[in-house]
Design a protein around this motif. Structure first.
Motif, short mmCIF file in Angstrom:
data_model
loop_
_atom_site.label_atom_id
_atom_site.label_comp_id
_atom_site.label_asym_id
_atom_site.label_seq_id
_atom_site.Cartn_x
_atom_site.Cartn_y
_atom_site.Cartn_z
N GLY A 186 0.81 -1.21 0.00
CA GLY A 186 0.00 0.00 0.00
C GLY A 186 0.84 1.26 0.00
N SER A 187 1.97 1.26 0.73
CA SER A 187 2.84 2.43 0.74
C SER A 187 3.48 2.65 -0.62
N PHE A 188 3.79 1.56 -1.31
CA PHE A 188 4.32 1.69 -2.67
C PHE A 188 3.28 2.29 -3.61
N VAL A 189 2.04 1.85 -3.50
CA VAL A 189 0.98 2.41 -4.34
C VAL A 189 0.82 3.91 -4.05
N ASP A 190 0.88 4.28 -2.77
CA ASP A 190 0.83 5.71 -2.43
C ASP A 190 2.00 6.46 -3.07
N ALA A 191 3.18 5.85 -3.05
CA ALA A 191 4.36 6.49 -3.63
C ALA A 191 4.21 6.65 -5.14
N PHE A 192 3.59 5.67 -5.79
CA PHE A 192 3.36 5.76 -7.23
C PHE A 192 2.57 7.02 -7.56
N PHE A 193 1.58 7.33 -6.75
CA PHE A 193 0.77 8.52 -7.02
C PHE A 193 1.53 9.82 -6.78
N GLU A 194 2.68 9.74 -6.14
CA GLU A 194 3.52 10.92 -5.98
C GLU A 194 4.34 11.21 -7.24
N VAL A 195 4.49 10.20 -8.11
CA VAL A 195 5.30 10.37 -9.31
C VAL A 195 4.53 10.08 -10.59
N VAL A 196 3.24 9.78 -10.48
CA VAL A 196 2.46 9.43 -11.67
C VAL A 196 2.45 10.59 -12.66
N ASP A 197 2.63 10.27 -13.93
CA ASP A 197 2.66 11.28 -15.00
C ASP A 197 1.29 11.30 -15.68
N TRP A 198 0.42 12.17 -15.25
CA TRP A 198 -0.93 12.23 -15.80
C TRP A 198 -0.93 12.75 -17.23
N GLU A 199 0.09 13.50 -17.62
CA GLU A 199 0.15 13.97 -19.01
C GLU A 199 0.31 12.80 -19.98
N LYS A 200 1.14 11.83 -19.60
CA LYS A 200 1.32 10.64 -20.44
C LYS A 200 0.02 9.83 -20.49
N ALA A 201 -0.64 9.68 -19.34
CA ALA A 201 -1.90 8.95 -19.33
C ALA A 201 -2.93 9.64 -20.21
N ALA A 202 -2.95 10.98 -20.19
CA ALA A 202 -3.89 11.73 -21.02
C ALA A 202 -3.58 11.53 -22.51
N GLU A 203 -2.30 11.43 -22.85
CA GLU A 203 -1.92 11.16 -24.25
C GLU A 203 -2.44 9.81 -24.70
N GLU A 204 -2.27 8.79 -23.86
CA GLU A 204 -2.75 7.46 -24.21
C GLU A 204 -4.28 7.45 -24.33
N TYR A 205 -4.94 8.14 -23.43
CA TYR A 205 -6.40 8.23 -23.48
C TYR A 205 -6.85 8.90 -24.78
#
Length: 213
Positions: A186-205
């Motif tokens: 769970g702490s790793f998943v929390d850490a992922f959200f500290e570095v998630v690149d939403w711009e890349k996700a938006a490009e894929e979407y």
């Protein structure tokens, strides 16, 4: 006669999978993901899937040329496993950035709210998928239903949704986090959200919506 024709057939050109370079330095995601973990994960684990995919494709090409398909079934399974591992890891690296974090904006944010009720509703479900999966949690676009879905995938390819396009991927195999967080996924998943690149996700979407809608 047919067998002779197969044996004399030229070997077709095969794809040449390669390990992509990380889009940032190995220590760029610290303290959320350590340099040691990124080095192991990228250079050893991801490279292993690239090597496995290449080897399996070579086996299939050799079998097609020789007409001996005794090892083809196993090689096909290796293509699926290693190919999925290669593709998802490539997206995983791109889904993170030292300048990441925050929440999605724009069209992707609106679609998440439309399909999940709220960003919080999506995130809670995604975190549940990450906690339950034996491999990956994915935000995907389902082109049949024309909506976003969360998917919990075991290994790299078990539980995946046919035809879906991954938009956001988190690797929850133990090699992704155990060195940094021990059994506290769970702490790793929390850490992922500290570095998630939403711009890349938006490009894929946007890429997949432009294609299917």
């Amino acid at each position: 006669m047919g067998r002779a024709a197969v044996v004399s057939a030229a070997m077709p050109e095969q794809s040449n999978p390669e390990l992509p370079e990380l889009p940032y330095d190995y220590d760029a995601l610290e303290p959320h993901i350590s340099e040691q973990v990124l080095t192991w994960h990228h250079d050893t684990h991801h490279q292993g899937y690239v090597n496995g995919l290449q080897s399996a494709e070579e086996t299939l090409a050799e079998n097609r040329s020789s007409g001996d398909f005794g090892g083809s079934a196993g090689a096909l399974g290796n293509v699926t496993h290693n190919g999925s591992g290669h593709y998802l890891h490539t997206l995983f690296w791109e889904n993170m950035s030292p300048n990441g974090g925050g929440e999605p904006e724009g069209d992707l944010r609106s679609r998440i709210e439309e399909d999940f009720g709220s960003y919080e509703g999506w995130k809670g479900e995604f975190e549940a998928a990450a906690g339950a999966a034996g491999g990956w949690a994915l935000l995907v676009y389902d082109p049949v239903a024309k909506q976003l879905r969360n998917v919990a995938v075991d290994k790299h390819d078990q539980g995946a949704l046919w035809g879906s396009h991954p938009i956001l991927a988190i690797d929850v195999w133990e090699h992704s986090y155990y060195y940094d967080y021990g059994p506290d996924r769970g702490s790793f998943v929390d850490a992922f959200f500290e570095v998630v690149d939403w711009e890349k996700a938006a490009e894929e979407y946007q890429k997949v919506v432009d294609h299917f809608e």
